[in-house]
Design a protein around this motif. Structure first.
Motif, PDB file in Angstrom:
ATOM      1  N   GLN A  97      30.077  40.535  44.234  1.00 18.91           N
ATOM      2  CA  GLN A  97      29.674  39.742  45.402  1.00 18.91           C
ATOM      3  C   GLN A  97      29.517  38.274  45.029  1.00 18.91           C
ATOM      4  OE1 GLN A  97      26.309  42.570  46.553  1.00 18.91           O
ATOM      5  NE2 GLN A  97      26.628  41.365  48.404  1.00 18.91           N
ATOM      6  N   LYS A  98      28.818  38.044  43.940  1.00 16.70           N
ATOM      7  CA  LYS A  98      28.558  36.673  43.510  1.00 16.70           C
ATOM      8  C   LYS A  98      29.851  35.974  43.095  1.00 16.70           C
ATOM      9  CE  LYS A  98      25.700  34.036  40.333  1.00 16.70           C
ATOM     10  NZ  LYS A  98      24.753  34.102  39.213  1.00 16.70           N
ATOM     11  N   PHE A  99      30.701  36.665  42.331  1.00 16.43           N
ATOM     12  CA  PHE A  99      31.939  36.068  41.834  1.00 16.43           C
ATOM     13  C   PHE A  99      32.890  35.706  42.975  1.00 16.43           C
ATOM     14  CE2 PHE A  99      36.295  36.344  40.267  1.00 16.43           C
ATOM     15  CZ  PHE A  99      36.248  35.488  39.181  1.00 16.43           C
ATOM     16  N   TYR A 100      33.061  36.635  43.938  1.00 17.17           N
ATOM     17  CA  TYR A 100      34.000  36.407  45.030  1.00 17.17           C
ATOM     18  C   TYR A 100      33.367  35.710  46.230  1.00 17.17           C
ATOM     19  CZ  TYR A 100      37.591  39.167  42.711  1.00 17.17           C
ATOM     20  OH  TYR A 100      38.536  39.622  41.831  1.00 17.17           O
ATOM     21  N   GLY A 101      32.040  35.594  46.246  1.00 17.25           N
ATOM     22  CA  GLY A 101      31.368  34.934  47.351  1.00 17.25           C
ATOM     23  C   GLY A 101      31.475  35.704  48.655  1.00 17.25           C
ATOM     24  N   VAL A 102      31.398  37.024  48.577  1.00 17.13           N
ATOM     25  CA  VAL A 102      31.495  37.879  49.762  1.00 17.13           C
ATOM     26  C   VAL A 102      30.214  38.683  49.899  1.00 17.13           C
ATOM     27  CG1 VAL A 102      34.012  38.041  49.700  1.00 17.13           C
ATOM     28  CG2 VAL A 102      32.649  39.720  48.464  1.00 17.13           C
ATOM     29  N   GLY A 103      29.987  39.206  51.096  1.00 13.97           N
ATOM     30  CA  GLY A 103      28.808  40.003  51.364  1.00 13.97           C
ATOM     31  C   GLY A 103      28.970  41.447  50.901  1.00 13.97           C
ATOM     32  N   LEU A 133      34.394  47.358  50.594  1.00 22.53           N
ATOM     33  CA  LEU A 133      35.735  47.805  50.975  1.00 22.53           C
ATOM     34  C   LEU A 133      36.453  48.483  49.803  1.00 22.53           C
ATOM     35  CD1 LEU A 133      37.048  44.863  53.165  1.00 22.53           C
ATOM     36  CD2 LEU A 133      36.566  47.194  53.899  1.00 22.53           C
ATOM     37  N   SER A 134      36.049  48.147  48.586  1.00 21.87           N
ATOM     38  CA  SER A 134      36.662  48.788  47.425  1.00 21.87           C
ATOM     39  C   SER A 134      36.462  50.301  47.479  1.00 21.87           C
ATOM     40  CB  SER A 134      36.086  48.222  46.129  1.00 21.87           C
ATOM     41  OG  SER A 134      34.696  48.417  46.059  1.00 21.87           O
ATOM     42  N   PHE A 154      40.517  38.317  45.755  1.00 25.14           N
ATOM     43  CA  PHE A 154      39.789  39.471  46.283  1.00 25.14           C
ATOM     44  C   PHE A 154      40.660  40.495  47.010  1.00 25.14           C
ATOM     45  CE2 PHE A 154      36.942  41.603  49.336  1.00 25.14           C
ATOM     46  CZ  PHE A 154      36.113  42.222  48.416  1.00 25.14           C
ATOM     47  N   PRO A 155      41.590  40.092  47.890  1.00 22.11           N
ATOM     48  CA  PRO A 155      42.413  41.114  48.560  1.00 22.11           C
ATOM     49  C   PRO A 155      43.211  41.979  47.583  1.00 22.11           C
ATOM     50  CG  PRO A 155      42.602  39.032  49.714  1.00 22.11           C
ATOM     51  CD  PRO A 155      41.857  38.759  48.436  1.00 22.11           C
ATOM     52  N   LEU A 156      43.763  41.383  46.539  1.00 26.67           N
ATOM     53  CA  LEU A 156      44.501  42.156  45.540  1.00 26.67           C
ATOM     54  C   LEU A 156      43.558  43.051  44.748  1.00 26.67           C
ATOM     55  CD1 LEU A 156      47.097  42.844  44.026  1.00 26.67           C
ATOM     56  CD2 LEU A 156      46.688  40.837  42.577  1.00 26.67           C
ATOM     57  N   PHE A 157      42.376  42.526  44.442  1.00 26.91           N
ATOM     58  CA  PHE A 157      41.373  43.307  43.730  1.00 26.91           C
ATOM     59  C   PHE A 157      41.023  44.572  44.508  1.00 26.91           C
ATOM     60  CE2 PHE A 157      36.943  44.338  42.767  1.00 26.91           C
ATOM     61  CZ  PHE A 157      37.003  44.462  41.380  1.00 26.91           C
ATOM     62  N   VAL A 158      40.767  44.423  45.793  1.00 29.83           N
ATOM     63  CA  VAL A 158      40.413  45.577  46.624  1.00 29.83           C
ATOM     64  C   VAL A 158      41.608  46.521  46.773  1.00 29.83           C
ATOM     65  CG1 VAL A 158      39.731  46.285  48.949  1.00 29.83           C
ATOM     66  CG2 VAL A 158      38.547  44.401  47.842  1.00 29.83           C
ATOM     67  N   PHE A 159      42.801  45.962  46.979  1.00 21.11           N
ATOM     68  CA  PHE A 159      43.988  46.805  47.146  1.00 21.11           C
ATOM     69  C   PHE A 159      44.253  47.664  45.910  1.00 21.11           C
ATOM     70  CE2 PHE A 159      48.552  47.587  46.759  1.00 21.11           C
ATOM     71  CZ  PHE A 159      48.754  48.330  47.918  1.00 21.11           C
ATOM     72  N   SER A 160      43.927  47.157  44.733  1.00 19.48           N
ATOM     73  CA  SER A 160      44.185  47.910  43.501  1.00 19.48           C
ATOM     74  C   SER A 160      43.415  49.230  43.465  1.00 19.48           C
ATOM     75  CB  SER A 160      43.838  47.067  42.276  1.00 19.48           C
ATOM     76  OG  SER A 160      42.452  46.867  42.184  1.00 19.48           O
ATOM     77  N   TYR A 161      42.351  49.323  44.237  1.00 18.52           N
ATOM     78  CA  TYR A 161      41.577  50.557  44.266  1.00 18.52           C
ATOM     79  C   TYR A 161      42.354  51.730  44.869  1.00 18.52           C
ATOM     80  CZ  TYR A 161      37.138  48.929  42.473  1.00 18.52           C
ATOM     81  OH  TYR A 161      36.142  48.472  41.643  1.00 18.52           O
TER      82      TYR A 161
END
Length: 151
Positions: free
Chosen positions: A19-25, A31-32, A80-87
Motif C-alpha cells: 500500500q505504502k509503496f504503490y500509494g493505493v488503499g 485486488l491481488s 501496480f497493474p502488472l503486479f496485480v495481473f501477475s497474481y
C-alpha cells in the motif's frame, strides 16, 4: 507444497508495505487476492484437461513454473497493474500444484493419512516462515522465486 505455504504466508503481511509503496488503499491492493482467486479457479477448471494431456510430473513442473513467472514479475516491483495481473499466474500454479499433490498423496496405498499430514505440515511450516517478510518487500517475492519447492 513448501512454495504454496510460503506464498500464502507472505501475501497478507506484505499488504501494508505494498500500500505504502504503490500509494493505493487497502481495497485496491487487495485486488491481488481477487486476481489470484481468478487464476485458481481457471487452474481448477483446466486441471483435469491438462493432466490428461501432460501427466502428473509435467503438471507439477507447470505449476512451479507459473509461480516462478509470477514471482519474477513481482520481484522488481513493476507498475501496480502488472503486479496485480501477475497474481493470475500464481493462482493458476497454486491450483495445479494443490490438486496434483493432494490427489497423488491420497492415492497412495499405504499410510496415505500419514503422508497427507506430512504434506500439510510442510505447507503450514512454510506458511509460518513466510510471515517474516523482508524489509525490502519485493525481495520476498525473489526469495519465493528462488526458494525450495518440495511438491
Amino acid at each position: 507444497m513448501f512454495l504454496e505455504g510460503w506464498n500464502d504466508g507472505t501475501s497478507g503481511p506484505l499488504l501494508p508495505r505494498m500500500q505504502k509503496f504503490y500509494g493505493v488503499g487497502f481495497l485496491v491492493v487487495s485486488l491481488s487476492f481477487v486476481v489470484s482467486c481468478v487464476g485458481f479457479i481457471i487452474g481448477s477448471i483446466f486441471n483435469l484437461y491438462l493432466h490428461d494431456r501432460l501427466g502428473f510430473g509435467r503438471m507439477i513442473v507447470l505449476g512451479n513454473l507459473l509461480q516462478l513467472v509470477a514471482f519474477c514479475i513481482q520481484a522488481p516491483a513493476p507498475p501496480f497493474p502488472l503486479f496485480v495481473f501477475s497474481y493470475i499466474f500464481n493462482g493458476f500454479g497454486l491450483a495445479v500444484q494443490n490438486a496434483q499433490t493432494n490427489a497423488y498423496v491420497a492415492s497412495l496405498q499405504h499410510n496415505s493419512e500419514l503422508y497427507m499430514g506430512i504434506l500439510h505440515a510442510i505447507y503450514g511450516t512454510s506458511n509460518v516462515l513466510g510471515l517474516c517478510p523482508h524489509r525490502l518487500w519485493p525481495l520476498s517475492f525473489l526469495k519465493c522465486a528462488t526458494g525450495p519447492s518440495t511438491t
